[in-house]
Design a protein around this motif. Structure first.
Motif, PDB file in Angstrom:
ATOM      1  N   ALA A   1       0.830  -1.214   0.000  1.00 54.52           N
ATOM      2  CA  ALA A   1       0.000   0.000   0.000  1.00 54.52           C
ATOM      3  C   ALA A   1       0.860   1.258   0.000  1.00 54.52           C
ATOM      4  O   ALA A   1       0.423   2.314  -0.438  1.00 54.52           O
ATOM      5  N   ALA A   2       2.086   1.125   0.502  1.00 50.28           N
ATOM      6  CA  ALA A   2       2.940   2.304   0.609  1.00 50.28           C
ATOM      7  C   ALA A   2       3.816   2.502  -0.630  1.00 50.28           C
ATOM      8  O   ALA A   2       4.622   3.421  -0.647  1.00 50.28           O
ATOM      9  N   LEU A   3       3.670   1.661  -1.637  1.00 47.31           N
ATOM     10  CA  LEU A   3       4.535   1.757  -2.818  1.00 47.31           C
ATOM     11  C   LEU A   3       3.854   2.502  -3.956  1.00 47.31           C
ATOM     12  O   LEU A   3       2.631   2.541  -4.046  1.00 47.31           O
ATOM     13  N   GLY A   4       4.663   3.048  -4.833  1.00 46.85           N
ATOM     14  CA  GLY A   4       4.138   3.707  -6.014  1.00 46.85           C
ATOM     15  C   GLY A   4       3.933   2.718  -7.149  1.00 46.85           C
ATOM     16  O   GLY A   4       4.249   1.525  -7.024  1.00 46.85           O
ATOM     17  N   LEU A   5       3.406   3.229  -8.271  1.00 45.52           N
ATOM     18  CA  LEU A   5       3.039   2.352  -9.385  1.00 45.52           C
ATOM     19  C   LEU A   5       4.229   1.553  -9.922  1.00 45.52           C
ATOM     20  O   LEU A   5       4.111   0.358 -10.207  1.00 45.52           O
ATOM     21  N   GLY A   6       5.370   2.219 -10.046  1.00 41.12           N
ATOM     22  CA  GLY A   6       6.540   1.546 -10.609  1.00 41.12           C
ATOM     23  C   GLY A   6       6.915   0.330  -9.796  1.00 41.12           C
ATOM     24  O   GLY A   6       7.151  -0.763 -10.342  1.00 41.12           O
ATOM     25  N   HIS A   7       6.966   0.517  -8.479  1.00 45.99           N
ATOM     26  CA  HIS A   7       7.318  -0.621  -7.627  1.00 45.99           C
ATOM     27  C   HIS A   7       6.220  -1.678  -7.620  1.00 45.99           C
ATOM     28  O   HIS A   7       6.502  -2.869  -7.518  1.00 45.99           O
ATOM     29  N   CYS A   8       4.962  -1.235  -7.729  1.00 41.90           N
ATOM     30  CA  CYS A   8       3.868  -2.226  -7.766  1.00 41.90           C
ATOM     31  C   CYS A   8       4.004  -3.114  -9.001  1.00 41.90           C
ATOM     32  O   CYS A   8       3.740  -4.325  -8.942  1.00 41.90           O
ATOM     33  N   ARG A   9       4.410  -2.541 -10.121  1.00 41.57           N
ATOM     34  CA  ARG A   9       4.604  -3.367 -11.325  1.00 41.57           C
ATOM     35  C   ARG A   9       5.724  -4.386 -11.092  1.00 41.57           C
ATOM     36  O   ARG A   9       5.625  -5.530 -11.536  1.00 41.57           O
ATOM     37  N   LEU A  10       6.766  -3.949 -10.400  1.00 45.67           N
ATOM     38  CA  LEU A  10       7.860  -4.884 -10.103  1.00 45.67           C
ATOM     39  C   LEU A  10       7.394  -5.976  -9.136  1.00 45.67           C
ATOM     40  O   LEU A  10       7.799  -7.135  -9.247  1.00 45.67           O
ATOM     41  N   VAL A  11       6.541  -5.583  -8.170  1.00 37.57           N
ATOM     42  CA  VAL A  11       6.015  -6.577  -7.221  1.00 37.57           C
ATOM     43  C   VAL A  11       5.211  -7.642  -7.969  1.00 37.57           C
ATOM     44  O   VAL A  11       5.354  -8.842  -7.729  1.00 37.57           O
ATOM     45  N   GLU A  12       4.381  -7.177  -8.902  1.00 42.24           N
ATOM     46  CA  GLU A  12       3.594  -8.126  -9.707  1.00 42.24           C
ATOM     47  C   GLU A  12       4.501  -9.089 -10.470  1.00 42.24           C
ATOM     48  O   GLU A  12       4.248 -10.294 -10.526  1.00 42.24           O
ATOM     49  N   LEU A  13       5.546  -8.516 -11.051  1.00 48.23           N
ATOM     50  CA  LEU A  13       6.472  -9.343 -11.820  1.00 48.23           C
ATOM     51  C   LEU A  13       7.168 -10.345 -10.901  1.00 48.23           C
ATOM     52  O   LEU A  13       7.254 -11.547 -11.212  1.00 48.23           O
ATOM     53  N   ALA A  14       7.621  -9.849  -9.748  1.00 48.66           N
ATOM     54  CA  ALA A  14       8.305 -10.736  -8.799  1.00 48.66           C
ATOM     55  C   ALA A  14       7.376 -11.836  -8.313  1.00 48.66           C
ATOM     56  O   ALA A  14       7.763 -12.998  -8.182  1.00 48.66           O
ATOM     57  N   ARG A  15       6.123 -11.464  -8.045  1.00 45.87           N
ATOM     58  CA  ARG A  15       5.136 -12.449  -7.574  1.00 45.87           C
ATOM     59  C   ARG A  15       4.920 -13.524  -8.630  1.00 45.87           C
ATOM     60  O   ARG A  15       4.853 -14.721  -8.314  1.00 45.87           O
ATOM     61  N   ALA A  16       4.826 -13.103  -9.900  1.00 45.82           N
ATOM     62  CA  ALA A  16       4.645 -14.087 -10.975  1.00 45.82           C
ATOM     63  C   ALA A  16       5.875 -14.992 -11.064  1.00 45.82           C
ATOM     64  O   ALA A  16       5.750 -16.212 -11.231  1.00 45.82           O
ATOM     65  N   LEU A  17       7.068 -14.414 -10.902  1.00 45.69           N
ATOM     66  CA  LEU A  17       8.303 -15.207 -11.027  1.00 45.69           C
ATOM     67  C   LEU A  17       8.480 -16.161  -9.845  1.00 45.69           C
ATOM     68  O   LEU A  17       9.077 -17.226  -9.983  1.00 45.69           O
ATOM     69  N   ALA A  18       7.950 -15.764  -8.677  1.00 45.43           N
ATOM     70  CA  ALA A  18       8.084 -16.628  -7.499  1.00 45.43           C
ATOM     71  C   ALA A  18       7.381 -17.968  -7.705  1.00 45.43           C
ATOM     72  O   ALA A  18       7.741 -18.971  -7.090  1.00 45.43           O
ATOM     73  N   GLY A  19       6.381 -17.977  -8.582  1.00 39.03           N
ATOM     74  CA  GLY A  19       5.697 -19.239  -8.885  1.00 39.03           C
ATOM     75  C   GLY A  19       6.437 -20.069  -9.915  1.00 39.03           C
ATOM     76  O   GLY A  19       5.931 -21.101 -10.355  1.00 39.03           O
ATOM     77  N   GLU A  20       7.653 -19.624 -10.274  1.00 40.11           N
ATOM     78  CA  GLU A  20       8.507 -20.320 -11.243  1.00 40.11           C
ATOM     79  C   GLU A  20       7.740 -20.725 -12.502  1.00 40.11           C
ATOM     80  O   GLU A  20       7.617 -21.916 -12.831  1.00 40.11           O
ATOM     81  N   PRO A  21       7.211 -19.721 -13.218  1.00 41.68           N
ATOM     82  CA  PRO A  21       6.394 -20.055 -14.395  1.00 41.68           C
ATOM     83  C   PRO A  21       7.244 -20.514 -15.580  1.00 41.68           C
ATOM     84  O   PRO A  21       8.410 -20.126 -15.704  1.00 41.68           O
TER      85      PRO A  21
END
Lengths: 662, 256
Positions: B152-172
């Motif tokens: 909630a405390a992050l800006g859009l740029g970091h949120c996009r990175l979080v999404e990417l990291a979350r997707a990668l954590a599932g080892e797609p």
């Protein structure tokens, strides 16, 4: 045959027309402002109360009372709702809008009871006299109130449709519902447009209240809540979109209600149980079957990204040192509380605090489903009742120990919750809230009012032999020990769930269902699981409550309490266990303290919590939680090492925040 | 589909909203470890096609295969568990959770080891391996500093990175990235491109990238599929499709 048919049907038309005025007002508010106005019945009640009080107490002529109550006060009330509350809530925050509406529904009638402590009987008719028959159709006498309802409804609907379809402001209202901020970019005074919508719909609320009040012997807020449910069913049939469909559905519901009433044998199950549930069945049916109601909250403000992010909860943002201090403080409070309860606390206060424990258990079910799962259920009081009455019936008929029966009751409550979850799988936000409300109302009319199942209006007395233990002995502490352990167990369970995989999965579900499904979370399974857990906890809370009160009383579990409980927990903090526990104790302690005040202030408990919940939009973590976060921040200033970490965090957050600004 | 080298195969996929063919008989493959760009003007149907691959929408006609397995009718969560990761055009983060928790929940769902009874017995603490994986992914996308910050405390740029990291954590095996540069500045876009290249080259993850920033597309992808008004208008290398008159017409309105 036709005479009989019309004889039953015609008296339903005026009722249907009154439902239509309310239903159309609801749809208008929803379509023009994006707010589903749960406060509508409270507004109708306020107008009819003021109208009647001005005539009967201030002896004003009815036309002047009407102008003051409906033409001036009602729109001003709507304007105040908009300016002070709803305009500050981002359009996409469905939960905040619902909770604010529910808070007004709960708080406004209680506040009015303080301002108007007298009872008002025989409310006057608006235009034509209720006691005079002006027309007859197929020998059916039509009185003045019935004619007023039909005439006023037709005129108002015509004016409304004209306003929305053929005027510039109607077009602007339709634009403003998607995004106030976006239409402002086109030069539209969106705030003014939405304010007009609120004023018009509030006028409708006032009109419907005044129109319908002569049908009641006394002005009571619960009568308007019942009206609201009929209107709700009609609005659902119109998909909360079409004014003509809504109006037609309302009239048909009115007619259908009277036809069923006329044709069904008065002693049968259908008459005694199904007929009172008619509007709830219509509402539930519409929610289940009409695809348009599955995406009630789908309209998204294209400019929502300019809204600042919600603040993290106090628990999430505080430093480790503070965490340790809080833990020590909690353990200390807990120790002092237990020792005090077992030693010096007076019996009447021990009883109050025991009740607080029972409510804490019940409120923890809201922490689970709403705070952790992000699902707004208005049926938690009902689920508590299911647990309590199951235990009572098992004890009454099978002689099963009440505590063992209570566990079975919790399982049954969980099963009911699962059925509700399965029925609501396609519903979100407002749709889910309405479905759980319909379920609560169904249980009120079909189960809790049943003499065999729930003991009628007096309920079922809890007999000492059912308990096995000396639980309800007012001179002992056994109830306290059992209830304390149960609350401790539930609290521990929730804390472990929160820390574990399920807590993270629920956090994902609450944050974004799309995102959660995208990483492989089975939304259906998780929703059913959280409903079941929450239902079981509510059931246990209900069992504790009836043991403490020595009676399983249906009144303790009616739908209104489901609304009140949400308001309380949201006020104290829906996302933390301490929020639920503080809510449980706050609810009973404030009531006890108000017992020392004059009787007219007895309902102020609801007002306190309702006004607390009105801050939900600004502080979604709860007003107490917000105050805690502020206090922690003040205390942290005294810890130099903590300061260092805070600065690092702020720096990181500042960098991140700068990205979107660029 | 029997080609083991193909990760994703779309065969005549169509999706209609009312009377509008939003996706009209689209076919193409994404090979294992390949990076494919899906470009086209607004309204071309790119995100709808993504939703059909992920299961958030069900295609009306045609078939979607992932590693030989037909996906038609399969719910989103099962497709994700098969190895399809995704980021969103409009960020879909979990605001109350920290960056690290985003990754941990994705890992736990991917491994399928989370159980309610384990939670109740306080046996669900993140394992050392899970923390190492999340650290590696956060390090890769540059979020290590913000690991314990609520999103909630992050800006859009970091949120996009979080999404990417979350997707990668599932080892797609396949990563669908939907306009990852949207709302980012030049420097952040370059950083995002670098991350996507690393993911493809070092992890061997196939990428299907929807993007309007053609410079980013040219840097990240091996091949491009161009859509316009729901149909495929071109397929080939970046330079080939940019030289294609149909593509120029779709993008610039220039006459073929």
């Amino acid at each position: 045959m036709f005479e009989t048919f019309f004889g039953f049907a015609i008296p339903g038309i005026p009722f249907g027309c009154t439902y239509a005025v309310i239903a159309v007002g609801l749809v208008l508010t929803y379509q023009a402002t994006g707010v589903f106005n749960f406060a509508f019945p409270a507004q109708a009640y306020a107008a009819s109360l003021v109208f009647t009080a001005l005539i009967q107490s201030a002896h004003l002529p009815s036309w002047l009372a009407f102008i003051i109550a409906a033409v001036i006060m009602s729109p001003l009330l709507g304007l105040a709702f908009d300016r002070l509350l709803f305009s500050k809530i981002p359009n996409t925050n469905t939960t905040a809008k619902l909770v604010t509406g529910i808070s007004l529904l709960v708080g406004l009638p209680s506040l009015l009871l303080v301002a108007f402590p007298s009872n008002y009987y025989n409310p006057p008719s608006l235009i034509w006299d209720i006691n005079t028959v002006y027309l007859t159709f197929w020998e059916i006498p039509i009185n003045g109130a019935q004619i007023s309802s039909v005439v006023v409804t037709v005129l108002m609907l015509g004016a409304l449709v004209g306003l929305l379809r053929f005027t510039n402001i109607g077009l602007q209202m339709r634009g403003a519902v998607e995004s106030r901020r976006l239409v402002q970019l086109d030069g539209v005074n969106a705030g003014g447009v939405v304010a007009v919508a609120w004023m018009v719909s509030s006028f409708l609320a006032g009109m419907s209240g005044i129109l319908f009040s002569p049908n009641f012997g006394e002005i009571q807020s619960q009568n308007y809540a019942l009206l609201f449910v009929f209107a709700l069913a009609a609005a659902a049939c119109g998909s909360f979109r079409s004014l003509p469909k809504t109006a037609i559905a309302a009239v048909l519901i009115g007619i259908g209600q009277f036809l069923f009433q006329g044709y069904l044998p008065t002693t049968g199950f259908l008459f005694t149980t199904v007929l009172p549930s008619f509007p709830f069945l219509v509402l539930a049916g519409a929610l289940l079957l009409m695809p348009g109601l599955r995406n009630l909250d789908s309209s998204a403000d294209p400019l929502s990204s300019v809204d600042p992010p919600l603040p993290p909860t106090a628990a999430a943002s505080r430093l480790p040192q503070m965490d340790r201090m809080i833990k020590i403080a909690w353990y200390t409070v807990l120790g002092v509380f237990v020792v005090s309860m077992l030693t010096w606390i007076p019996k009447d206060w021990e009883s109050v605090l025991n009740q607080g424990l029972a409510f804490s258990a019940l409120f923890l079910s809201i922490t689970l489903i709403t705070g952790m799962g992000g699902q707004l259920s208005l049926a938690q009081a009902t689920l508590a009742g299911v647990g309590a009455f199951t235990a009572a019936q098992l004890a009454l008929h099978l002689g099963l120990n009440f505590l063992i029966g209570g566990l079975i009751g919790a399982v049954v409550a969980a099963m009911v919750a699962v059925v509700l979850a399965v029925l609501s799988l396609r519903l979100r936000g407002l749709g889910l809230a309405l479905m759980t409300l319909a379920a609560a109302l169904l249980f009120d009319t079909a189960i809790f009012s049943n003499q065999t199942l729930a003991g009628g209006s007096g309920g079922l007395n809890i007999q000492a032999k059912w308990l096995g233990l000396d639980l309800n002995n007012p001179n002992g502490h056994l109830y306290f020990i059992v209830a304390f352990l149960v609350v401790l167990l539930i609290t521990g369970m929730i804390l472990f769930i929160r820390k574990g995989t399920t807590g993270r999965v629920l956090g994902a579900l609450k944050g974004s269902e799309t995102g959660a499904a995208g990483i492989g979370i089975n939304l259906t399974k998780e929703r059913i699981m959280i409903f079941a857990l929450s239902g079981a906890v509510a059931g246990i809370g209900g069992v504790l409550l009836v043991i403490q009160e020595n009676v399983a009383n249906p009144q303790s579990f009616n739908y209104a309490f489901g609304l009140i409980f949400i308001v309380i927990v949201v006020t104290t903090g829906v996302s933390t266990v301490e929020g639920a526990i503080q809510g449980g104790f706050g609810f009973v302690v404030i009531q006890k303290l108000l017992g020392y005040a004059p009787a007219r202030f007895a309902d102020l408990t609801f007002v306190f919590f309702a006004f607390g919940a009105l801050t939900y939009a600004a502080h979604p973590e709860g007003i107490l939680e917000f105050q805690k976060r502020r206090s922690y921040q003040r205390i942290e200033r005294f810890f130099p090492s903590a300061m260092k970490k805070s600065e690092e965090n702020e720096l990181a957050i500042g960098i991140a925040g700068g990205v979107s600004d660029d | 589909m029997t080609d083991p080298a193909v990760t994703l195969r779309l065969k005549d996929v169509s999706k209609t909203f009312g009377i509008v063919n939003v996706v009209d008989s689209i076919s193409f493959d994404v090979k294992a470890g390949e990076s494919v760009g899906l470009v086209g003007p607004n309204g071309a149907g790119k995100t709808t096609l993504f939703n059909c691959v992920c299961g958030q929408l069900q295609n009306d006609h045609g078939a979607v295969y992932f590693e030989d397995q037909p996906l038609n009718g399969m719910p989103t969560y099962r497709r994700a568990r098969l190895g399809i990761g995704r980021t969103y055009q409009r960020t879909e983060v979990f605001p109350d959770m920290t960056v690290r928790n985003h990754l941990l929940v994705a890992e736990r769902v991917h491994s399928g080891t989370g159980r309610l009874w384990k939670d109740l017995l306080n046996m669900s603490k993140p394992t050392k391996e899970e923390i190492e994986v999340s650290d590696r992914v956060m390090d890769l996308v540059g979020l290590m500093e913000l690991a314990d910050t609520p999103v909630a405390a992050l800006g859009l740029g970091h949120c996009r990175l979080v999404e990417l990291a979350r997707a990668l954590a599932g080892e797609p095996t396949l990563l669908l990235a939907d306009e990852p540069s949207s709302g980012l500045d030049e420097r952040e876009t370059a950083a995002m491109s670098a991350v996507l290249r690393t993911v493809q080259r070092e992890r061997g993850t196939a990428i299907l990238l929807v993007e309007h920033d053609l410079e980013m597309v040219s840097e990240v992808v091996d091949r491009v599929v161009v859509m316009d008004l729901g149909s495929k208008v071109a397929e080939g290398t970046f330079d080939e499709v940019m030289a294609n008159p149909a593509v120029r017409y779709a993008y610039l309105g220039e006459s073929a």
